[in-house]
Design a protein around this motif. Structure first.
Motif: not given
Length: 612
Positions: A169-182
């Motif tokens: 999922t893209w995070d606008d604040k972090a300006q990167e994607y984070y991983l989530h298996l669920y």
């Protein structure tokens, strides 16, 4: 660990067999067990009020599903504070009372340890996303975007999550994607970071062990170590943007290192029990390293090949139901019974939990009240005679069933059920929508989460009259007497039968808990039969289970009771137990014929078999 001297910190007992091998575990899903304060949501005081019920059933260890502070988007498997209790469940003081109340009854308590991921509302994640230079940035898994040939931003990999959609999922604040298996609300922790691991040990484990809990059921334990090169998964579903990729995160390159560290730093110093959830690990050779006593990782683990029968796969089409023959179920059981022989490993026995439909609706027969009762008892006998530690799920002991088929999708609350249904709707394929709904009626996690059926009053005794329960109470609590109160008054009820077989399992633990398993008639599609044997004494039990609504013969299948039990050794044989009621036993040959959905156990240890 197995085959070592074990110190029971509560009772001060020392012996060669750990208590948990012969224990009966009982999983409590707190939202649905007992509401004590009239808000329609089960709670810890409600559980405390029924501990005597669990003790009388024969329970030794209570496994409490997550009760931690959480936004409850995945019913507590999205934790925002590991050291606080979700308000509707109670308080830390209530948990302390629960721990003491279990110990006062010579019972133990284990909690769910959910540390593959947190909620996106956890303070750790809030810090991690706040800045690329934040000290906790690397506590989660962040990756920059990729771009397609048209310049559109796309995720770092093409992996599909368990709850449908991408794992990024893209995070606008972090300006990167984070991983989530669920879910996107469940970002994965980065176990590669040693500071993150130490925080997990301190804040999520030692905190509760210091309060007196006896161990953990460890959620998704084989997913901590991911492929850190993050390649795309092979295209196995052409035309789909996200592809199944469990090989990228299950049983990864450092997983055994991480678990051994957890054991050495936390579990061993506290003499804490560990039960790991092993997803996508269908081969005994891959499971043994996790549960080998010599390797000192986990005490035991859940393997899911049998309980996942009927699913269309863990990813695309999971709820497109796949019929299967009885022989396939039996083959899975035989595999996991046999893998213990000649090893120092240990195993779990279960057929229900919070992630699956009800056993009597999946493996039994609910087409009539008589078949429901008979098949629920046969399932009980099957489970109680298998080698390993036995796990029951709340309501299993009274034969709770799946939701009625006529209930619509509006009664399904689980994020996974809703996600797969919405995905089917988005496809515009009417056939897929209908088949997905049909699969949900059999397999959905929601079935196990209906309120517990205590009596036939309003809300089935789960909550007071006039209270709006968080999930609808099953009609069967009122229409069929399928509740604790009705069954307590019936000496031949499903509940009474569970009490009996649990006593027999403990009395003859050398055969039923520890005995070797020998499969009979593996290809038969109606009869499940096997011999359990304790090699040193020669004690044997013949278990014959009719998984059909028609009478089945034994002799016609080459099963002779005396021969199977080695009667030539000078031992007598006897019928230890049958699932039939007294008034149903006439006309059924006790040695050559099984009634519809009847289960039976014969033994060759007559001298001490009678009485429980």
């Amino acid at each position: 660990m197995a085959d070592q001297l074990h110190h029971d910190k509560q009772n001060g007992w020392v012996g060669k067999t750990p208590y948990w091998k012969e224990a009966v575990f009982y999983q409590v899903y707190p939202a649905s067990f007992k509401d004590s304060n009239g808000d329609g949501w089960g709670d810890i005081p409600g559980l405390i009020s029924e501990l005597d019920y669990l003790r009388d059933l024969g329970v030794d260890v209570v496994w409490l599903s997550p009760m931690f502070e959480s936004p409850q988007k995945d019913m507590g498997y999205d934790i925002s504070d590991y050291q606080a209790v979700y308000e509707r469940y109670g308080t830390l003081a209530d948990v302390d009372t629960l721990i003491q109340s279990c110990h006062d009854r010579n019972m133990k308590l284990i909690l769910d340890l959910v540390v593959n991921h947190t909620s996106d509302e956890h303070p750790w994640f809030k810090e991690s996303r706040s800045s690329k230079t934040n000290p906790k940035r690397d506590w989660y898994i962040w990756k920059p975007a990729r771009y397609d040939s048209d310049g559109n931003r796309i995720p770092p990999t093409n992996w599909r999550s368990y709850f449908a959609g991408p794992t990024w999922t893209w995070d606008d604040k972090a300006q990167e994607y984070y991983l989530h298996l669920y879910g996107s609300f469940q970002p994965d922790l980065n176990w590669e970071n040693p500071s993150c691991r130490e925080a997990i040990y301190q804040d999520t484990m030692r905190f509760w062990l210091d309060r007196g809990v006896d161990g953990f059921r460890i959620d998704t334990i084989n997913k901590y170590s991911k492929r850190t090169d993050f390649p795309d998964a092979p295209i196995t579903f052409p035309g789909q943007p996200n592809q199944p990729a469990p090989e990228m995160w299950c049983n990864g390159p450092r997983i055994h290192e991480f678990i051994r560290e957890m054991q050495e730093k936390v579990l061993t110093p506290y003499h804490a029990l560990s039960v790991g959830e092993l997803s996508n690990t269908p081969l005994p050779s891959a499971v043994i390293p996790y549960v080998s006593a010599a390797r000192r990782e986990l005490d035991m683990a859940f393997e899911f090949s049998m309980i996942r029968l009927g699913t269309g796969g863990a990813f695309h089409g999971k709820y497109l139901y796949r019929p299967y023959p009885l022989s396939e179920l039996k083959a899975h059981v035989a595999t996991w019974q046999a893998f213990l022989e000649g090893t120092d490993a240990w195993h779990t026995v279960f057929c229900e939990n919070h992630d699956n439909g009800r056993a009597v609706s999946r493996f039994g027969d609910t087409r009539s009240l008589k078949n429901w009762e008979r098949s629920a008892k046969t399932i009980a006998l099957w489970q109680a005679t298998l080698t390993g530690s036995l796990f029951l799920y709340q309501g299993q002991e009274i034969g709770m069933k799946n939701m009625p088929r006529e209930w619509g999708i509006e009664e399904y609350k689980d994020c996974e059920s809703i996600g797969f249904y919405q995905e089917a709707v988005a496809s515009g394929d009417a056939d897929r929508i209908a088949k997905t709904m049909d699969g949900l009626r059999i397999l959905a996690r929601d079935h196990s989460r209906l309120p517990f059926q205590w009596d036939d009053s309003a809300n089935a005794g789960f909550a007071d009259k006039g209270v709006a329960s968080w999930m609808r109470v099953h009609d069967s609590a009122f229409e069929e007497g399928l509740n604790v109160m009705a069954q307590r008054g019936d000496e031949e009820s499903v509940l009474a039968f569970y009490k009996t077989v649990l006593k027999l399992r403990k009395k003859h633990s050398e055969v039923f808990v520890h005995g070797a398993f020998r499969h009979l008639v593996p290809g038969d599609e109606a009869l499940f039969a096997y011999v359990k044997e304790e090699h040193k004494s020669g004690k044997k039990a013949l278990v014959v289970l009719n998984f059909s609504a028609e009478e089945q013969g034994l002799l016609s299948r080459g099963i002779a009771v005396g021969q199977a039990l080695g009667c030539g050794e000078g031992r007598e044989t006897m019928l230890l137990i049958t699932t039939l009621r007294q008034d149903e036993r006439s006309g059924i040959d006790s040695t050559s014929q099984l009634g519809p959905w009847e289960g039976r156990v014969y033994v060759n240890f007559v001298e001490d078999a009678q009485g429980v």
